[in-house]
Design a protein around this motif. Structure first.
Motif, PDB file in Angstrom:
ATOM      1  N   UNK A   1       0.702  -1.678  -0.099  1.00 25.80           N
ATOM      2  CA  UNK A   1       0.005  -0.405   0.043  1.00 25.80           C
ATOM      3  C   UNK A   1       0.811   1.104  -0.372  1.00 25.80           C
ATOM      4  N   UNK A   2       1.927   1.548   0.816  1.00 31.29           N
ATOM      5  CA  UNK A   2       2.528   2.496   1.076  1.00 31.29           C
ATOM      6  C   UNK A   2       3.445   2.328  -0.572  1.00 31.29           C
ATOM      7  N   UNK A   3       4.191   1.256  -0.892  1.00 36.68           N
ATOM      8  CA  UNK A   3       4.424   1.313  -2.461  1.00 36.68           C
ATOM      9  C   UNK A   3       3.422   2.102  -3.451  1.00 36.68           C
ATOM     10  N   UNK A   4       2.390   1.981  -3.425  1.00 37.45           N
ATOM     11  CA  UNK A   4       1.083   2.154  -4.369  1.00 37.45           C
ATOM     12  C   UNK A   4       0.762   3.522  -3.778  1.00 37.45           C
ATOM     13  N   UNK A   5       0.661   4.448  -3.073  1.00 34.86           N
ATOM     14  CA  UNK A   5       0.561   5.848  -1.781  1.00 34.86           C
ATOM     15  C   UNK A   5       1.676   6.277  -2.765  1.00 34.86           C
ATOM     16  N   UNK A   6       2.684   5.980  -3.268  1.00 33.42           N
ATOM     17  CA  UNK A   6       3.656   6.812  -3.365  1.00 33.42           C
ATOM     18  C   UNK A   6       3.973   6.824  -5.040  1.00 33.42           C
ATOM     19  N   UNK A   7       3.940   6.031  -5.667  1.00 38.57           N
ATOM     20  CA  UNK A   7       3.837   4.995  -7.073  1.00 38.57           C
ATOM     21  C   UNK A   7       2.704   6.406  -7.469  1.00 38.57           C
ATOM     22  N   UNK A   8       1.301   6.252  -7.075  1.00 35.26           N
ATOM     23  CA  UNK A   8       0.211   6.912  -7.108  1.00 35.26           C
ATOM     24  C   UNK A   8       0.519   8.593  -7.010  1.00 35.26           C
ATOM     25  N   UNK A   9       1.122   9.110  -6.200  1.00 33.45           N
ATOM     26  CA  UNK A   9       1.195  10.154  -5.966  1.00 33.45           C
ATOM     27  C   UNK A   9       1.819  11.093  -6.339  1.00 33.45           C
ATOM     28  N   UNK A  10       3.745  10.177  -6.606  1.00 35.11           N
ATOM     29  CA  UNK A  10       4.167  10.133  -8.019  1.00 35.11           C
ATOM     30  C   UNK A  10       3.635  10.881  -9.328  1.00 35.11           C
ATOM     31  N   UNK A  11       3.051  10.032  -9.938  1.00 39.81           N
ATOM     32  CA  UNK A  11       2.503  10.278 -11.037  1.00 39.81           C
ATOM     33  C   UNK A  11       1.328  11.031 -10.915  1.00 39.81           C
ATOM     34  N   UNK A  12       0.699  11.587 -10.044  1.00 38.77           N
ATOM     35  CA  UNK A  12      -0.230  12.464 -10.416  1.00 38.77           C
ATOM     36  C   UNK A  12       0.733  13.754  -9.861  1.00 38.77           C
ATOM     37  N   UNK A  13       1.176  13.701  -9.457  1.00 38.44           N
ATOM     38  CA  UNK A  13       2.193  15.103  -9.255  1.00 38.44           C
ATOM     39  C   UNK A  13       3.097  15.600 -10.306  1.00 38.44           C
TER      40      UNK A  13
END
Length: 83
Positions: free
Chosen positions: A5-17
């Protein structure tokens, strides 16, 4: 929160940013800045879309929600910097 979940959060956050930075006149915030903008944008986008009665599901919905929130956040940051 487990590691996946943490990795998914970071990947989605980075992509969205990153998407928000490119869509808003090419403003980039670097890797860490994009992740932070994306994560905060995901929370903001969730509130805004929930208020409008729109429910986004799945990975694509999560990315779209985070990107919409990040765009709003980048816009507000731009307004504050101008003032």
């Amino acid at each position: 929160m487990d590691m996946q979940s943490l990795i998914l959060l970071l990947v989605v956050g980075g992509l969205a940013g990153w998407l928000a930075g490119n869509l808003m006149k090419g403003r980039g915030f670097g890797l860490i800045g994009n992740i932070v903008v994306g994560i905060v944008g995901a929370v903001l986008g969730g509130f805004v879309l929930n208020f409008l009665g729109i429910v986004a599901t799945g990975l694509i919905g999560l990315i779209l929600t985070a990107t919409i929130g990040a765009i709003i956040l980048v816009f507000v940051i731009g307004l504050i910097r101008r003032a």
